[in-house]
Design a protein around this motif. Structure first.
Motif, short mmCIF file in Angstrom:
data_model
loop_
_atom_site.label_atom_id
_atom_site.label_comp_id
_atom_site.label_asym_id
_atom_site.label_seq_id
_atom_site.Cartn_x
_atom_site.Cartn_y
_atom_site.Cartn_z
N SER A 9 0.82 -1.21 0.00
CA SER A 9 0.00 0.00 0.00
C SER A 9 0.86 1.26 0.00
N ASN A 10 2.15 1.14 0.27
CA ASN A 10 3.06 2.28 0.27
C ASN A 10 4.08 2.09 -0.84
N LEU A 45 2.86 10.98 -6.08
CA LEU A 45 3.17 9.60 -6.44
C LEU A 45 2.68 8.63 -5.36
N SER A 46 2.90 8.99 -4.12
CA SER A 46 2.48 8.14 -3.01
C SER A 46 0.96 7.99 -2.99
N PHE A 47 0.24 9.10 -3.13
CA PHE A 47 -1.22 9.06 -3.12
C PHE A 47 -1.76 8.28 -4.32
N SER A 48 -1.16 8.49 -5.50
CA SER A 48 -1.61 7.77 -6.70
C SER A 48 -1.41 6.27 -6.54
N ASP A 53 -3.70 0.94 -5.36
CA ASP A 53 -3.72 -0.22 -4.48
C ASP A 53 -5.13 -0.48 -3.94
N SER A 54 -5.84 0.59 -3.60
CA SER A 54 -7.19 0.41 -3.06
C SER A 54 -8.14 -0.15 -4.14
#
Length: 57
Positions: A9-10, A45-48, A53-54
Motif C-alpha cells: 500500500s506504500n 506519487l504516493s497518493f496515486s 492499491d485500493s
C-alpha cells in the motif's frame, strides 16, 4: 519465488527511487512548482499508488 496476491500500500515499501529520478520526472512533467525537494511530486506519487492499491485490492 511466490508472487504476492496484493500490492504494497506504500510505494516506498515497494520501490526505491533516488533523488535524481525525481528531478528527471519533474523535468518531464508540465511546468509545476513541486515544492522544496519535490515534496509535492513525492506526495502525488504516493497518493496515486495508494489509490491504485485500493482499487486493485
Amino acid at each position: 519465488m511466490e508472487i504476492p496476491s496484493t500490492l504494497c500500500s506504500n510505494v516506498y515499501d515497494f520501490a526505491f527511487c533516488p533523488e535524481p529520478c525525481y528531478e528527471r520526472l519533474a523535468d518531464l512533467a508540465d511546468p509545476e512548482d513541486w515544492g522544496p525537494g519535490n515534496r509535492i511530486l513525492k506526495n502525488y506519487l504516493s497518493f496515486s499508488w495508494y489509490r491504485q492499491d485500493s482499487f486493485a485490492n
